[in-house]
Design an enzyme around this catalytic site. Sequence first.
Site, short mmCIF file in Angstrom:
data_model
loop_
_atom_site.label_atom_id
_atom_site.label_comp_id
_atom_site.label_asym_id
_atom_site.label_seq_id
_atom_site.Cartn_x
_atom_site.Cartn_y
_atom_site.Cartn_z
N CYS A 128 0.83 -1.20 0.00
CA CYS A 128 0.00 0.00 0.00
C CYS A 128 0.87 1.26 0.00
O CYS A 128 0.63 2.19 -0.78
CB CYS A 128 -0.94 -0.03 1.20
SG CYS A 128 -2.11 1.34 1.26
N CYS A 129 1.89 1.31 0.87
CA CYS A 129 2.78 2.47 0.90
C CYS A 129 3.50 2.65 -0.44
O CYS A 129 3.63 3.76 -0.95
CB CYS A 129 3.84 2.31 1.99
SG CYS A 129 3.37 2.96 3.60
N CYS A 213 -1.41 7.93 7.77
CA CYS A 213 -2.74 7.61 7.24
C CYS A 213 -3.65 7.09 8.34
O CYS A 213 -3.19 6.68 9.41
CB CYS A 213 -2.61 6.57 6.13
SG CYS A 213 -1.69 7.16 4.70
N CYS A 218 -1.85 1.80 10.63
CA CYS A 218 -0.82 2.75 10.19
C CYS A 218 -0.60 3.89 11.17
O CYS A 218 0.51 4.41 11.28
CB CYS A 218 -1.20 3.31 8.83
SG CYS A 218 -1.46 2.00 7.61
N CYS A 241 7.91 4.83 5.93
CA CYS A 241 7.00 4.57 4.81
C CYS A 241 7.78 4.35 3.54
O CYS A 241 7.32 3.75 2.59
CB CYS A 241 6.04 5.73 4.62
SG CYS A 241 6.87 7.28 4.18
S1 SF4 Z 1 0.61 4.51 5.70
FE1 SF4 Z 1 -0.94 2.85 5.57
S2 SF4 Z 1 -2.70 3.62 4.37
FE2 SF4 Z 1 -0.94 5.05 4.11
S3 SF4 Z 1 0.00 4.40 2.20
FE3 SF4 Z 1 1.11 3.35 3.86
S4 SF4 Z 1 0.01 1.38 4.21
FE4 SF4 Z 1 -1.30 2.70 2.91
#
Ligand code: SF4
Length: 255
Positions: A128-129, A213, A218, A241
Site C-alpha cells: 500500500c505504501c 494515514c 498505520c 513509509c
Molecule cells: S501509511 Fe498505511 S494507508 Fe498510508 S499508504 Fe502506507 S500502508 Fe497505505
Amino acid sequence: MTVIAPDKPQVSTDPLDLEAINPMLESQDPAGICRWASAQFGGELVMTSSFGAESALLLHLATRVKPDIKVIMIDTGYLFPETWQHMEALRRRLDLNVWVYRTKNDPIAWLGQNGEGNASWRNDVDRCCNTNKNEPMERAMAELRPSAWLRGIRRNQADTRKEKPFVEWSKRYRCYAVSPLLNWSTRDIYLYMKQNELPYHPLYEKGYLSIGCNPESCTRAVKPGEDPRAGRWSGTDKIECGINVNSNSLDSAGL
Ligand code: SF4
C-alpha cells in the site's frame, strides 16, 4: 511502476563538499540551516510536508526564509480528515504554496482489488505504501526536479535516522536532502511552536504524536510513556513509509 527522475543538468556549478558542509551545519540552528539551504539552492529548493503532528514548525521556518517555497504534500487517499483541515488552516495562516500529488488509484477500489477487505486495517502495508505513497512522491520529484528538498526528520525519532547528516545526496530523487531539525528535541519543538503560536495537528492532543494515514494499522494514538512513533505501523517492524529511504522503492529493504 516506479518513476525515476531522468538525468538533469546540475544547477550547482560543482557538487557540494558534504564533508566540509555537514560539520559546519552542526553548529547552526534550524533557522540557520534553512537560510543556508535557501542561499545555496534558491528557487530550486522545495520541501515536503505531511501536515502531521508538528509540521507547522518546518513550514514556519522555511517560509521565513523562502515565502514561496513549493510544499509537496502526498495524498495517499487515506489521510485523516483532520489532516486536510490542518493543511487548509496552515495554508491560509502561512500563505503556503502547496503542491498536492495524489495516488493514481481510487482509494476504495484499490482496497477491493488488492484483497484489503477492512478499510481500517492494512494487511500489506508495504504494498500500500509503495503504490499510494511512494509512487506519488517519486512522481513529484521527477516533475519538479528540485536541486534540494527540505524535510522534517529528526535523529531521535528512529534508529534509521540516528546517523543522518544535515545534507546528503539522494540517489533516489537525484537531489540533495536537507534536514534542518535533526538535532531538535520534542521540547525544542514545543518551545518554538509556543513562541510562534503555531498549531499542532488537531489529533495531537488525543495522543496522536506521529500522524500518517488513518487506518489503525498505520497510525494509532500512543500511550503515556511510549515512543512518539510507536503508533506508526504498530506491531510490525516497519519504521519508515519509504519516502525518506535513500534508494529506489523497488530495491529498498522493507518496501
Ligand atoms: S501509511 Fe498505511 S494507508 Fe498510508 S499508504 Fe502506507 S500502508 Fe497505505
